[in-house]
Design an enzyme around this catalytic site. Structure first.
Site, PDB file in Angstrom:
ATOM      1  N   SER A 199      62.705  18.035  66.608  1.00 46.16           N
ATOM      2  CA  SER A 199      62.194  17.455  65.374  1.00 46.16           C
ATOM      3  C   SER A 199      63.054  18.001  64.236  1.00 46.16           C
ATOM      4  CB  SER A 199      60.734  17.870  65.189  1.00 46.16           C
ATOM      5  OG  SER A 199      60.255  17.463  63.934  1.00 46.16           O
ATOM      6  N   GLY A 223      54.745  19.792  68.471  1.00 50.84           N
ATOM      7  CA  GLY A 223      55.044  21.184  68.141  1.00 50.84           C
ATOM      8  C   GLY A 223      54.592  21.485  66.730  1.00 50.84           C
ATOM      9  N   LYS A 249      62.194  13.379  60.414  1.00 56.35           N
ATOM     10  CA  LYS A 249      61.082  13.195  59.494  1.00 56.35           C
ATOM     11  C   LYS A 249      61.505  12.160  58.468  1.00 56.35           C
ATOM     12  CE  LYS A 249      58.302  16.433  61.049  1.00 56.35           C
ATOM     13  NZ  LYS A 249      56.913  16.170  61.463  1.00 56.35           N
ATOM     14  N   ASP A 309      59.082  10.349  62.272  1.00 60.57           N
ATOM     15  CA  ASP A 309      57.731  10.874  62.019  1.00 60.57           C
ATOM     16  C   ASP A 309      57.488  10.874  60.512  1.00 60.57           C
ATOM     17  OD1 ASP A 309      55.305  12.188  61.910  1.00 60.57           O
ATOM     18  OD2 ASP A 309      56.005  14.043  62.858  1.00 60.57           O
ATOM     19  N   ASP A 346      49.609  11.213  65.718  1.00 57.83           N
ATOM     20  CA  ASP A 346      49.595  12.678  65.748  1.00 57.83           C
ATOM     21  C   ASP A 346      48.329  13.110  64.988  1.00 57.83           C
ATOM     22  OD1 ASP A 346      49.947  15.390  65.193  1.00 57.83           O
ATOM     23  OD2 ASP A 346      51.979  15.234  64.437  1.00 57.83           O
ATOM     24  N   GLU A 380      55.952   7.773  64.378  1.00 55.51           N
ATOM     25  CA  GLU A 380      54.810   8.681  64.483  1.00 55.51           C
ATOM     26  C   GLU A 380      54.046   8.731  63.164  1.00 55.51           C
ATOM     27  OE1 GLU A 380      56.096  12.540  65.832  1.00 55.51           O
ATOM     28  OE2 GLU A 380      54.129  13.461  65.520  1.00 55.51           O
ATOM     29  N   LYS A 428      64.078  13.390  66.857  1.00 56.92           N
ATOM     30  CA  LYS A 428      63.061  12.869  65.930  1.00 56.92           C
ATOM     31  C   LYS A 428      63.466  13.315  64.540  1.00 56.92           C
ATOM     32  CE  LYS A 428      58.442  14.753  64.915  1.00 56.92           C
ATOM     33  NZ  LYS A 428      57.155  15.149  65.544  1.00 56.92           N
ATOM     34  N   LYS A 434      48.639  17.876  70.612  1.00 58.93           N
ATOM     35  CA  LYS A 434      48.783  19.249  70.120  1.00 58.93           C
ATOM     36  C   LYS A 434      47.443  19.923  70.386  1.00 58.93           C
ATOM     37  CE  LYS A 434      51.968  18.211  66.325  1.00 58.93           C
ATOM     38  NZ  LYS A 434      52.095  18.040  64.862  1.00 58.93           N
TER      39      LYS A 434
HETATM   40  O1  OSB Z   1      54.125  16.342  62.480  1.00 52.53           O
HETATM   41  O2  OSB Z   1      54.851  16.964  64.354  1.00 52.53           O
HETATM   42  C1  OSB Z   1      54.584  17.225  63.175  1.00 52.53           C
HETATM   43  C2  OSB Z   1      55.741  20.762  62.285  1.00 52.53           C
HETATM   44  C3  OSB Z   1      54.684  21.202  61.525  1.00 52.53           C
HETATM   45  C4  OSB Z   1      53.643  20.336  61.269  1.00 52.53           C
HETATM   46  C5  OSB Z   1      53.654  19.049  61.791  1.00 52.53           C
HETATM   47  C6  OSB Z   1      54.698  18.612  62.587  1.00 52.53           C
HETATM   48  C7  OSB Z   1      55.777  19.479  62.796  1.00 52.53           C
HETATM   49  C8  OSB Z   1      56.972  19.094  63.549  1.00 52.53           C
HETATM   50  C9  OSB Z   1      57.790  20.205  64.129  1.00 52.53           C
HETATM   51  O3  OSB Z   1      57.366  17.964  63.663  1.00 52.53           O
HETATM   52  C10 OSB Z   1      57.802  20.217  65.604  1.00 52.53           C
HETATM   53  C11 OSB Z   1      58.400  21.500  66.121  1.00 52.53           C
HETATM   54  O4  OSB Z   1      59.629  21.548  66.243  1.00 52.53           O
HETATM   55  O5  OSB Z   1      57.653  22.453  66.415  1.00 52.53           O
HETATM   56 MG    MG Z   2      53.940  14.629  63.709  1.00 54.74          MG
END
Ligand code: OSB
Ligand code: MG
Length: 372
Positions: free
Chosen positions: A135, A290, A163, A188, A238, A213, A161, A262
């Site tokens: 991510s 994550g 953001k 995402d 999510d 996402e 992925k 999660k």
């Molecule tokens: O939306 O998946 C998410 C990190 C913190 C809060 C929300 C998210 C995330 C990530 C990071 O996308 C995923 C990772 O590398 O741990």
């Molecule tokens: Mg997410």
């Protein structure tokens, strides 16, 4: 299994790189780690709550309060036949899934250690390796994004992925497709859009993304169902999947075609297994999300990812992307083929460095039968 003592620690660990999403940027990770002791062994659980209530309503301070005042009185001194009984034992406490999950995860680790088996076996998973994706946070420029993507592809990661948020969506996707071709790519949005953006989001259909996402609100299901009807790209939820019931409602409504699991969001490993099984019964693939975990939470994520319906690469990557050093030694590593070995020792199967845990600790509390 009798839980005789809980230890809570609030930790601060600097991130290797800042992480920026549609709700802000963090440079340090503040999080709670819980240790559960019983019958001569210890188990660890990492809480995924953050400092601010932006990803979810919970924060480190609400978790501390709920664990100290409501969860500990129901757990310390109690005997559980199996760790899957911990979440139901906390049913009188509404919500607070991240707090519950941290204690429940410690109970799973304790149970597996007492039984001398790796956590994945206690969960019912069968794989020896899991497939890893990354991510990538919002970057200051397209060139910075290209450098990150190039670095992660070279490291072997099997899915990228990025953001997105309004103003940083179509341009980076178009740029990555032009630069890197048909790589496994997804986005995402962390709830940054509304249904009024449907036409704009439909422009993403041209880029063959694996999924988008959580485009819409953090607790929405109905608008996601309406949006999914307008998009070719599969929606993955999510934030909205706060419980097993929410997963059922989302699937029934057609709000998503993929679910990100999660454990912290649904109340622990027990509820995560239930979401996994529900999705499998409806042919909805899942992947493991994550929350920038240290090696403690990361190891648990790896064990859970050994269940069969985790059929897409997850956000479970190498320790060195987050913390250097990590709280565990050796750190979690990703092989050149983008896979991670599932630890084979008992419980989480990783060794936690007591000195690093101590150095990162901002606050500590012990609750045992004498303090209650
Ligand atoms: O939306 O998946 C998410 C990190 C913190 C809060 C929300 C998210 C995330 C990530 C990071 O996308 C995923 C990772 O590398 O741990
Ligand atoms: Mg997410």
């Amino acid at each position: 299994m009798k839980i005789e003592r809980l230890e809570l620690r609030l930790l601060r660990l600097p991130l290797v790189h800042f992480f920026e999403t549609s709700f802000g940027r963090i440079d340090d990770k503040h999080f709670i780690v819980i240790r559960a002791d019983g019958e001569g062994a210890s188990g660890y659980g990492e809480c995924v709550a953050e400092q601010d209530p932006y990803y979810s309503a919970e924060t480190n301070e609400t978790v501390w309060h709920i664990v100290e005042d409501f969860i500990a009185p129901r757990v310390v001194g109690a005997t559980f036949a199996h760790p899957r009984d911990v979440f139901p034992a906390l049913a009188a406490i509404r919500g607070h899934h991240m707090a519950k999950a941290a204690v429940e995860m410690a109970a799973w680790d304790l149970f597996a250690r007492l039984g001398g088996m790796p956590l994945c076996r206690a969960i019912g998973g069968a794989r020896g390796r899991i497939v890893s994706g990354v991510s990538i946070g919002i970057q200051p420029s397209l060139d910075a994004l290209a450098a990150k993507v190039e670095h992660e592809l070279a490291a072997g990661y099997r899915r990228i992925k990025i953001k997105i948020k309004p103003g940083w969506d179509l341009a980076p996707v178009e740029f990555l497709r032009a630069r890197f071709g048909a790589i496994p790519l997804m986005v995402d949005a962390n709830a940054a859009y509304t249904l009024a953006d449907a036409v704009h989001l439909a422009a993403l259909d041209a880029f063959g993304l694996m999924m988008i996402e959580q485009p819409l609100d953090y607790d929405d299901i109905a608008d996601h169902a309406a949006l999914q009807r307008m998009l070719k790209t599969p929606i993955c939820l999510d934030e909205s999947i706060k419980s097993v019931h929410a997963a059922r409602d989302a699937i029934t409504a057609g709000a998503c075609r993929i679910i990100n699991i999660k454990p912290g969001r649904v109340g622990g490993l027990g509820p995560s297994i239930a979401v996994h099984d529900l999705c499998a019964a409806h042919q909805v693939p899942v992947w493991h999300g994550g929350m920038l975990e240290s090696g403690i939470g990361r190891a648990a994520n790896i064990h859970l990812s050994t269940l069969p319906n985790f059929s897409l690469p997850g956000d479970v990557a190498a320790s060195k992307r987050y913390f250097d050093p990590d709280l565990i030694d050796p750190p979690i590593e990703v092989a050149a083929d983008g896979t991670i070995a599932v630890p084979t020792g008992s419980g989480l199967g990783v060794s936690i460095r007591a000195d690093r845990l101590e150095r990162a600790t901002l606050r500590r509390l012990v609750i045992d039968t004498s303090t209650r």
